[in-house]
Motif scaffolding. Structure first.
Motif, PDB file in Angstrom:
ATOM      1  N   ALA A 174      23.157  31.863  53.832  1.00  0.00           N
ATOM      2  CA  ALA A 174      22.997  29.826  53.109  1.00  0.00           C
ATOM      3  C   ALA A 174      22.424  30.217  51.906  1.00  0.00           C
ATOM      4  CB  ALA A 174      21.939  30.150  54.316  1.00  0.00           C
ATOM      5  N   GLY A 175      22.332  31.057  51.371  1.00  0.00           N
ATOM      6  CA  GLY A 175      22.277  31.948  49.833  1.00  0.00           C
ATOM      7  C   GLY A 175      20.384  31.479  50.049  1.00  0.00           C
ATOM      8  N   ASP A 176      19.760  31.744  51.208  1.00  0.00           N
ATOM      9  CA  ASP A 176      18.251  31.829  50.726  1.00  0.00           C
ATOM     10  C   ASP A 176      18.151  33.299  50.659  1.00  0.00           C
ATOM     11  OD1 ASP A 176      18.554  29.016  51.655  1.00  0.00           O
ATOM     12  OD2 ASP A 176      17.761  30.045  54.262  1.00  0.00           O
ATOM     13  N   THR A 177      16.517  33.715  49.432  1.00  0.00           N
ATOM     14  CA  THR A 177      16.063  34.597  49.541  1.00  0.00           C
ATOM     15  C   THR A 177      15.773  35.096  50.631  1.00  0.00           C
ATOM     16  OG1 THR A 177      14.832  33.792  48.169  1.00  0.00           O
ATOM     17  CG2 THR A 177      16.309  34.520  47.282  1.00  0.00           C
ATOM     18  N   VAL A 178      14.826  36.105  51.345  1.00  0.00           N
ATOM     19  CA  VAL A 178      13.956  36.456  52.328  1.00  0.00           C
ATOM     20  C   VAL A 178      12.610  37.586  51.669  1.00  0.00           C
ATOM     21  CG1 VAL A 178      13.897  38.425  54.358  1.00  0.00           C
ATOM     22  CG2 VAL A 178      16.493  36.881  53.752  1.00  0.00           C
ATOM     23  N   VAL A 179      11.880  37.807  52.397  1.00  0.00           N
ATOM     24  CA  VAL A 179      11.137  38.500  52.881  1.00  0.00           C
ATOM     25  C   VAL A 179      10.681  38.960  54.466  1.00  0.00           C
ATOM     26  CG1 VAL A 179       8.467  39.317  52.461  1.00  0.00           C
ATOM     27  CG2 VAL A 179       9.074  37.212  50.991  1.00  0.00           C
ATOM     28  N   LEU A 180      11.315  39.910  54.217  1.00  0.00           N
ATOM     29  CA  LEU A 180      11.302  40.531  56.057  1.00  0.00           C
ATOM     30  C   LEU A 180       9.905  41.498  56.166  1.00  0.00           C
ATOM     31  CD1 LEU A 180      12.154  41.502  58.941  1.00  0.00           C
ATOM     32  CD2 LEU A 180      13.726  43.444  57.245  1.00  0.00           C
ATOM     33  N   LYS A 181       9.841  41.111  57.355  1.00  0.00           N
ATOM     34  CA  LYS A 181       7.941  41.552  57.676  1.00  0.00           C
ATOM     35  C   LYS A 181       8.781  42.148  59.195  1.00  0.00           C
ATOM     36  CE  LYS A 181       3.660  42.543  59.630  1.00  0.00           C
ATOM     37  NZ  LYS A 181       4.208  43.289  61.536  1.00  0.00           N
ATOM     38  N   PRO A 182       9.254  43.486  59.478  1.00  0.00           N
ATOM     39  CA  PRO A 182       9.120  44.184  60.475  1.00  0.00           C
ATOM     40  C   PRO A 182       7.521  44.520  61.338  1.00  0.00           C
ATOM     41  CG  PRO A 182       9.103  45.831  58.619  1.00  0.00           C
ATOM     42  CD  PRO A 182       8.791  44.720  57.867  1.00  0.00           C
ATOM     43  N   ALA A 183       8.203  44.791  62.561  1.00  0.00           N
ATOM     44  CA  ALA A 183       7.105  45.416  63.404  1.00  0.00           C
ATOM     45  C   ALA A 183       5.974  46.632  62.551  1.00  0.00           C
ATOM     46  CB  ALA A 183       7.262  45.078  64.572  1.00  0.00           C
ATOM     47  N   GLU A 184       4.815  46.562  63.298  1.00  0.00           N
ATOM     48  CA  GLU A 184       4.432  47.798  62.516  1.00  0.00           C
ATOM     49  C   GLU A 184       5.070  49.094  63.421  1.00  0.00           C
ATOM     50  OE1 GLU A 184       1.097  45.210  63.918  1.00  0.00           O
ATOM     51  OE2 GLU A 184       2.754  45.046  62.773  1.00  0.00           O
ATOM     52  N   TRP A 185       5.034  48.558  64.298  1.00  0.00           N
ATOM     53  CA  TRP A 185       5.416  49.717  65.656  1.00  0.00           C
ATOM     54  C   TRP A 185       6.644  50.525  65.141  1.00  0.00           C
ATOM     55  CZ3 TRP A 185       3.052  47.637  70.865  1.00  0.00           C
ATOM     56  CH2 TRP A 185       1.744  47.343  70.606  1.00  0.00           C
ATOM     57  N   SER A 186       7.497  49.921  65.055  1.00  0.00           N
ATOM     58  CA  SER A 186       9.142  50.103  64.221  1.00  0.00           C
ATOM     59  C   SER A 186       9.124  49.844  63.491  1.00  0.00           C
ATOM     60  CB  SER A 186       9.350  50.281  65.863  1.00  0.00           C
ATOM     61  OG  SER A 186       9.967  48.681  66.242  1.00  0.00           O
ATOM     62  N   PRO A 187       8.846  50.400  62.078  1.00  0.00           N
ATOM     63  CA  PRO A 187       9.130  49.641  60.564  1.00  0.00           C
ATOM     64  C   PRO A 187      10.567  50.914  60.239  1.00  0.00           C
ATOM     65  CG  PRO A 187       7.069  51.277  60.576  1.00  0.00           C
ATOM     66  CD  PRO A 187       7.160  51.072  62.035  1.00  0.00           C
ATOM     67  N   LEU A 188      10.393  51.819  59.951  1.00  0.00           N
ATOM     68  CA  LEU A 188      11.563  52.836  59.740  1.00  0.00           C
ATOM     69  C   LEU A 188      12.999  52.189  59.231  1.00  0.00           C
ATOM     70  CD1 LEU A 188      10.451  55.794  60.526  1.00  0.00           C
ATOM     71  CD2 LEU A 188       9.491  54.813  58.982  1.00  0.00           C
ATOM     72  N   THR A 189      13.165  51.261  60.239  1.00  0.00           N
ATOM     73  CA  THR A 189      14.676  51.109  59.754  1.00  0.00           C
ATOM     74  C   THR A 189      15.139  49.760  58.680  1.00  0.00           C
ATOM     75  OG1 THR A 189      14.955  49.868  62.268  1.00  0.00           O
ATOM     76  CG2 THR A 189      15.845  52.216  62.151  1.00  0.00           C
TER      77      THR A 189
END
Length: 487
Positions: A174-189
């Motif tokens: 869409a042309g947006d920028t992103v801040v991704l906050k993954p779950a702390e129990w599974s952050p690696l990928t």
């Protein structure tokens, strides 16, 4: 931090944040453990308000350039990210299995290929995104999708990378920028995704990954004045906190929340199919929001259905998810295991009967469980367990089936098993659910709208619905006359 890397099954993963195209450490860390055996995987950068704010600032700074990038170029970069996912598919699969305990065979054959597909689908959909111009009293209306701005995407632990990219891919397209906050129990990928995106040529700051606890950094992300969209997948209580945080600035929300989905089996159904679909609800150790955890079976076939179900469930193999022969792996975390067992033990104390399972196994494994003799208003029927726990109730006719099916505060999905097309049409029309499957389960197409009704969510993801959320829709109306002659 003692070291900014960890090695998982031979794969090196950077444990720092990814902000503005650079790796960023935090003063503190949190410990990531594997649900397979409880072993420590690594010490992960524990984000603070400073890192969260820095990530939003990086997304804000990168937004004008990415928003102005032509559609074809954005699509090209997304396809390059998909190429990178496919190139590292085995690495992503083994890391995610170690991190969240889902079956390695599923990650290899279905989940990680779907991650790549998420990027390709939204890249291609972007290039065909259009609304035909139309006239109003001779005036031309032109609809456009304008990039909205920085987005905060908060994702769950049960299918970490696939569910993250359901959000990341359309937001970037869409042309947006992103801040991704993954779950702390599974952050690696999520960390590996940052590497892949950078290698694909995604400009710095367009994708940022901040790790940590929602209780510590969530409010900074969801109340930030520069955030234009928030998308969250997870529990209703957390969604309520996010909504309250976003309310002051009226930041638009997309929420995909819990489920307590029914699976209705009518007497005219193919019982073998019905049993297969019911046992399939144990997939990913029951840690699936869409799972049809409430089996509703017509009373005339309930005994035979139960007999066949018990027989098939007994053949399931539970164990190490890295073993190709395993059908069910562990639960994600000791706290989740405690929660699941608490639900079951309270149900048993209230009079439920465990026809299958009903107990823990060694480690973080919970036996696949089927409970009968449960009341419609009981906790085990009304609340999401998010584990390998099903209930079975019976009904006498369609009206009772629909009443029971709709009798919770959720409305995410439903499955209907019947041999009568007319009945299928009648029943599905009356069910409160975002998705209804008839004689099948978990058939998902990204062209279709996905989301829940009632407390199962707000909004829909998929196809144009995703762009409707991640963009500001604009209608430009042009008069038929009035142009000056600049000849």
């Amino acid at each position: 931090m003692s070291t900014p890397f960890t090695t998982v099954a031979g794969v090196t993963v950077d444990t720092r944040h990814w902000i503005g195209g650079e790796r960023v450490a935090s003063a503190g860390t949190f410990t990531d453990t594997s649900p397979i055996d409880g072993a420590v995987i690594g010490e992960i950068a524990r984000g603070t308000e400073a890192e969260a704010a820095a990530a939003v600032a990086a997304a804000k700074a990168a937004f004008p350039g990415w928003a102005a990038t032509p559609r074809a170029e954005r699509a090209r970069v997304l396809h390059a990210i998909a190429d990178g996912v496919e190139k590292r598919l085995e690495e992503l699969a083994v890391v995610e299995t170690t991190d969240n305990g889902a079956l390695l065979r599923s990650h290899r054959r279905g989940v990680m290929p779907r991650v790549a597909h998420n990027f390709r689908f939204f890249a291609d959909w972007l290039l065909r995104l259009d609304h035909e111009d139309f006239e109003t009293r001779g005036h031309t209306n032109h609809v456009s999708w304008d990039p909205a701005g920085p987005c905060v995407l908060i994702t769950p632990w049960n299918a970490p990378l696939m569910l993250a990219t359901w959000k990341v891919a359309p937001a970037l397209a869409a042309g947006d920028t992103v801040v991704l906050k993954p779950a702390e129990w599974s952050p690696l990928t999520a960390s590996l995704l940052a590497d892949i995106a950078a290698e694909a040529g995604l400009p710095a700051g367009v994708l940022n990954v901040v790790q940590g606890y929602g209780s510590e950094i969530g409010d900074v992300l969801t109340s930030h004045p520069d955030v234009r969209r928030i998308s969250f997948t997870g529990s209703v209580p957390t969604a309520q906190r996010i909504a309250a945080s976003a309310a002051a600035r009226l930041t638009p929300l997309s929420l995909e929340l819990g489920g307590k989905s029914p699976l209705l089996v009518f007497a005219d159904a193919d019982l073998d199919l019905a049993v297969d679909l019911a046992v399939e609800q144990y997939d990913n150790a029951g840690q699936v929001c869409l799972a049809g955890t409430r089996l509703l079976v017509e009373e005339t076939v309930a005994a035979e259905f139960t007999r066949r179900f018990v027989d098939k469930a007994a053949r399931l193999r539970q164990g190490d998810p890295r073993d190709e022969a395993t059908d069910i792996g562990p639960t994600i975390h000791p706290r989740q295991l405690e929660k699941i067992d608490g639900f079951v033990q309270r149900a048993l104390a209230a009079g439920a009967r465990a026809v299958v399972g009903g107990h823990r196994r060694d480690g973080q494994y919970y036996a696949p469980t089927l409970l009968t003799d449960v009341a419609q208003d009981s906790e085990i029927v009304q609340e999401e367990v998010f584990g390998p726990v099903l209930t079975l109730q019976t009904f006498a006719d369609e009206d009772e089936a629909v009443r029971l099916a709709n009798g919770t505060r959720f409305g995410l999905a439903a499955t209907v098993v019947t041999g009568d097309p007319a009945r299928a049409e009648r029943v599905t029309a009356r069910l409160v659910a975002g998705t209804v499957w008839v004689n099948c389960f978990f058939v998902r197409d990204l062209q279709a709208p996905f989301g829940g009704s009632r407390q199962s969510g707000v909004g829909r993801e998929g196809g144009t619905w995703s762009f409707d959320f991640y963009c500001d829709l604009k209608n430009t109306v042009t008069a038929p006359k009035g142009w000056q002659d600049h000849g």
